[in-house]
Design an enzyme around this catalytic site. Structure first.
Site, short mmCIF file in Angstrom:
data_model
loop_
_atom_site.label_atom_id
_atom_site.label_comp_id
_atom_site.label_asym_id
_atom_site.label_seq_id
_atom_site.Cartn_x
_atom_site.Cartn_y
_atom_site.Cartn_z
N ASP A 96 39.99 49.43 37.42
CA ASP A 96 39.11 48.27 37.60
C ASP A 96 38.15 48.17 36.41
O ASP A 96 37.32 49.06 36.21
CB ASP A 96 38.33 48.50 38.91
CG ASP A 96 37.86 47.21 39.55
OD1 ASP A 96 37.57 46.26 38.81
OD2 ASP A 96 37.73 47.19 40.78
N ASP A 196 37.22 42.60 36.78
CA ASP A 196 36.15 42.15 37.65
C ASP A 196 35.55 40.82 37.14
O ASP A 196 35.33 40.67 35.93
CB ASP A 196 35.06 43.25 37.61
CG ASP A 196 34.00 43.07 38.67
OD1 ASP A 196 34.33 43.12 39.86
OD2 ASP A 196 32.81 42.92 38.30
N GLU A 246 39.81 38.80 38.79
CA GLU A 246 39.02 38.27 39.89
C GLU A 246 38.31 37.02 39.40
O GLU A 246 37.52 37.09 38.45
CB GLU A 246 37.99 39.31 40.36
CG GLU A 246 37.23 38.82 41.58
CD GLU A 246 35.93 39.57 41.82
OE1 GLU A 246 35.47 39.61 42.97
OE2 GLU A 246 35.35 40.10 40.86
N HIS A 320 36.88 44.92 49.21
CA HIS A 320 35.60 45.62 49.45
C HIS A 320 34.41 44.67 49.45
O HIS A 320 33.28 45.13 49.63
CB HIS A 320 35.43 46.68 48.36
CG HIS A 320 35.33 46.06 46.99
ND1 HIS A 320 36.40 45.45 46.36
CD2 HIS A 320 34.28 45.89 46.17
CE1 HIS A 320 36.02 44.96 45.21
NE2 HIS A 320 34.73 45.20 45.06
N ASP A 321 34.63 43.39 49.21
CA ASP A 321 33.53 42.42 49.25
C ASP A 321 33.61 41.51 50.47
O ASP A 321 32.79 40.61 50.62
CB ASP A 321 33.58 41.51 48.01
CG ASP A 321 33.35 42.27 46.71
OD1 ASP A 321 32.61 43.27 46.74
OD2 ASP A 321 33.92 41.87 45.68
C1 GLC Z 1 32.95 41.77 41.86
C2 GLC Z 1 33.15 43.03 42.66
C3 GLC Z 1 31.91 43.28 43.44
C4 GLC Z 1 30.77 43.45 42.47
C5 GLC Z 1 30.65 42.28 41.52
C6 GLC Z 1 29.78 42.61 40.36
O1 GLC Z 1 32.81 40.65 42.66
O2 GLC Z 1 34.29 42.91 43.46
O3 GLC Z 1 32.02 44.37 44.30
O4 GLC Z 1 29.57 43.60 43.18
O5 GLC Z 1 31.90 41.91 40.98
O6 GLC Z 1 30.41 43.54 39.53
#
Ligand code: GLC
Length: 549
Positions: A96, A196, A246, A320-321
Site C-alpha cells: 500500500d 492510496d 483508490e 478498513h474505511d
Molecule cells: C485512504 C485510506 C484511509 C486513510 C486515508 C489517508 O482513504 O484508505 O485509511 O485514512 O487514505 O491516507
C-alpha cells in the site's frame, strides 16, 4: 501482464489480522502464520495495508519512512519471509503506497520545518497571516485543511489529519523519490501495489476558496494526475504488475482513463459512489436508510460505462474505511447468514476484480460500541467532537458513529470463540464484538453451509469460468427495486445472477430460459437442475446463480 481478471484479492488490515507476539497489535509474522488459511480461500493476491514506520495517528497511513518496517509490525526479515512464503503458496503481495502525503514526522517534513528550501518544496506551503488560512478547504477528517507554522510564517496543506502533510507532486524531485520507493519494494518480489487516494495528488495551480463545497472539486482528479501516474508507471516498469488506485469522489470518465490498458496507468480502480447511498444529502455523518434504487443505478452505470470503454473496476463492499456490509445493507440479526451470502453473490460476480476484506468472508458485523472511549480512529473521534459542537446529543453522535465509524471494519479478525477471538494472547488494541463466540473461522470451517464456505465457492467460480472473469454484463429487472439481477455471458456460456435485496418474498415477473442452479444461499434450491420461472418466488435475501442450459 498478470491475469487480474480471474483473480480475487484479499485485503488485510495488518494491525487487526493476527498478533504473533502478544502485544495486542497484528503484525507481519501474524500474516505469515495464517497464509494457509488465506490460501484455503482460493484468493490470488493479498493487499496488505501499510506497515511502514509511522507514528500511527492514522494507523500507518501516516508514513514516516517508506523503506523501513515499523517495529510494531516486525522487521524487514519478517516482510521478506512473508513475501517468500506467500509466493510458495502462489499468492502475490500488493503493498500500500501512501503517496498523497507523508507523516509530519517524515525526515522530509522535519527538514522542511527547519526551513530547508529543498524540502519545503516537497510539500505545499503558502504564505499567510496566522488568522487566515490560504483557502476555505476542509480536511477530510474535519476542520480546515491548512495548518499554520508560526516560525516559518507559512501554512501547509493537509487534506487529511494535521499530521499528514500533502506532498507537492509538481516537484519532479518528489516524483523521483516516490519512484525509488516503488523500485525498492518491487525488488523484494511483490506482485502489485495499491495506491492510496492517488487521484488527489495533482493540486491546481491557483488555490482558491470553495464557496459551494469543501474544496474537493479543485484537487480531485487534478490537472496533471494522468500524466504523473503514467510517468510513475513508466519509470518504475510496473505496467505488468497488478495495480489499483483508490479514487476519492472521482468520475467515471476519469476512472476509464486510469484503468484502460491503452493509457498505461493502473490495472483497476476503487470508486466509492455505491457506498454513499446511505449518506443523507451526501453527508457521511448524517444517517439515512440505504437507497436501493440509487445503489442499483450506480452499480449499473459504472459497470456498463467501464465495459463500454474497456475500463476495469475493483468490485467490493468492505475495506478498513467502511462499516461491515452485513450490518449495513443486510440484516445481521434476523437474516445474518442469508443476507451476508446474498451481498457476496451480488458483488462478487460483477465485471471487475473482487476484493474481500478480512472477516467479510465470515460475515463479521459492525462493532456496536456504546461509548466514545471504545473508538480509536482519528476521523471518528474528531467527528464526535464536531457533532457535539454542532448541537447533537451524545446519544445521537454515538448512534451515528455506531453506523459510520471506520472502526467497525477494524475490529480484530475473529479466529475462534475464545478470549480475544484467538487474535492475540494479550489484550487487543481495540474491542472485539461478543459475537466472535459464533462468528469465527474455527466454527465456520467446520460448517459446510457457512458464509466462509460460500465465499470459497464464489471465488472458485470466477477461476473456473471465463465468463465470470471476462464476459459481458447486462442488467435485468431494472425497474424492480427489490431485485438486483444480471447476466454474464459470451458466445458460449451464460450465467444469470438473481438477488433479493429485501426481507420479503419477491415474485419474479419475467419469463426466463432454462437454467440450472449452480449456487444459492438457500440450500434446498441447490438441486442439480432446477429452473426459475415467471411467478417463482425469491425468498428473503435469496441469491441464486444460474447457468443457462
Ligand atoms: C485512504 C485510506 C484511509 C486513510 C486515508 C489517508 O482513504 O484508505 O485509511 O485514512 O487514505 O491516507
Amino acid at each position: 501482464m498478470q491475469n487480474f481478471k480471474n483473480s480475487t484479492v484479499y485485503q488485510i488490515y495488518t494491525k487487526s489480522f493476527m498478533d504473533s507476539d502478544g502485544d495486542g497489535l497484528g503484525d507481519l509474522s501474524g500474516v505469515t502464520m495464517k497464509l494457509d488459511y488465506i490460501k484455503s480461500l482460493g484468493v490470488d493476491y493479498i493487499w496488505l495495508t501499510p506497515f511502514f514506520v509511522s507514528p500511527m495517528n492514522d494507523n500507518g497511513y501516516d508514513v514516516a519512512d517508506y523503506l523501513s518496517v515499523d517495529p510494531a509490525f516486525g522487521t524487514m526479515a519478517d516482510a521478506e519471509r512473508l513475501i517468500q512464503e506467500a509466493e510458495e503458496r502462489g499468492i502475490g503481495l500488493m503493498f500500500d503506497m501512501v503517496f498523497n502525503h507523508t507523516s509530519t514526522e517524515h525526515e522530509w517534513f522535519q527538514r522542511a520545518m527547519n526551513g530547508e528550501e529543498k524540502y519545503m518544496n516537497y510539500y505545499i506551503f503558502r504564505d499567510g497571516e496566522p488568522e487566515e488560512p490560504p483557502t476555505s478547504w476542509e480536511s477530510k477528517f474535519g476542520g480546515n485543511a491548512w495548518e499554520y507554522v508560526p516560525h516559518l510564517k507559512k501554512w501547509y496543506l493537509h487534506l487529511f489529519d494535521v499530521t499528514q502533510a500533502d506532498l507537492n507532486w509538481d516537484n519532479p524531485e518528489v516524483r523521483d523519490e516516490l519512484k525509488k520507493v516503488i523500485l525498492f519494494w518491487k525488488e523484494k518480489g511483490i506482485k502489485g501495489f495499491r495506491f492510496d487516494v492517488v487521484n488527489l495528488i495533482s493540486k491546481p495551480e491557483q488555490f482558491e476558496n470553495d464557496e459551494t463545497g469543501d474544496g474537493r472539486r479543485f484537487y480531485t482528479d487534478g490537472p496533471h494526475v494522468h500524466e504523473y501516474l503514467q510517468e510513475l508507471v513508466r519509470d518504475t516498469g510496473i505496467a505488468d504488475m497488478v495495480t489499483v488506485g483508490e479514487m476519492s469522489s472521482t468520475s467515471l470518465d476519469n476512472c476509464i482513463r486510469y484503468s484502460n490498458p491503452d493509457e498505461q496507468e493502473l490495472s483497476m480502480v476503487f470508486s466509492f459512489h455505491h457506498l454513499k447511498v446511505d449518506y443523507k444529502d451526501g453527508q457521511k455523518w448524517e444517517l439515512k436508510a440505504p437507497d436501493y434504487r440509487e445503489l442499483k443505478q450506480l452499480l449499473e452505470t459504472w459497470q456498463l460505462g467501464m465495459q463500454e470503454a474497456n475500463g476495469w473496476n475493483a468490485v467490493f463492499w468492505c475495506n478498513h474505511d467502511q462499516p461491515r456490509i452485513v450490518s449495513r445493507f443486510g440484516d445481521d440479526k434476523n437474516y445474518w447468514k442469508e443476507s451476508a451470502k446474498m451481498l457476496a453473490t451480488m458483488i462478487q460476480l460483477l465485471r471487475g476484480t473482487p476484493y474481500v476484506f478480512q472477516g467479510e468472508e465470515l460475515g463479521m458485523t459492525n462493532a456496536y460500541y456504546q461509548d466514545i472511549s471504545e473508538y480509536r480512529d482519528v476521523e471518528s473521534t474528531n467527528y464526535y467532537e464536531i457533532m457535539l459542537r454542532q448541537g447533537k446529543t451524545k446519544e445521537e453522535a454515538l448512534k451515528i458513529l455506531a453506523a459510520r465509524s471506520r472502526d467497525n471494519g477494524r475490529t480484530p479478525m475473529q479466529w475462534n470463540g475464545e478470549k480475544e477471538a484467538g487474535f492475540t494472547t494479550g489484550k487487543a488494541w481495540i474491542g472485539i464484538p461478543d459475537n466472535h463466540a459464533h462468528i469465527n473461522v474455527q466454527s465456520e470451517e467446520a460448517d459446510e453451509d457457512s458464509i466462509l464456505a460460500y465465499y470459497q465457492k464464489l471465488i472458485a467460480l470466477r477461476k473456473e469460468s471465463t465468463v465470470i472473469a471476462d464476459g459481458q454484463i447486462e442488467f435485468m429487472y431494472q425497474d424492480c427495486l427489490d431485485v438486483f439481477a444480471y447476466r454474464r455471458f459470451d458466445e458460449r456460456e451464460e450465467y444469470l445472477i438473481l438477488t433479493n435485496l429485501t426481507d420479503k418474498e419477491v415474485r419474479l415477473e419475467q419469463e426466463m430460459d432454462q437454467y440450472a442452479v449452480v449456487l444459492g444461499n438457500y440450500a434446498a434450491k441447490e438441486a442439480p437442475v432446477t429452473n426459475m420461472r415467471c411467478g417463482d418466488m425469491l425468498r428473503p435475501y435469496e441469491a441464486v446463480v444460474l447457468k443457462k442450459l
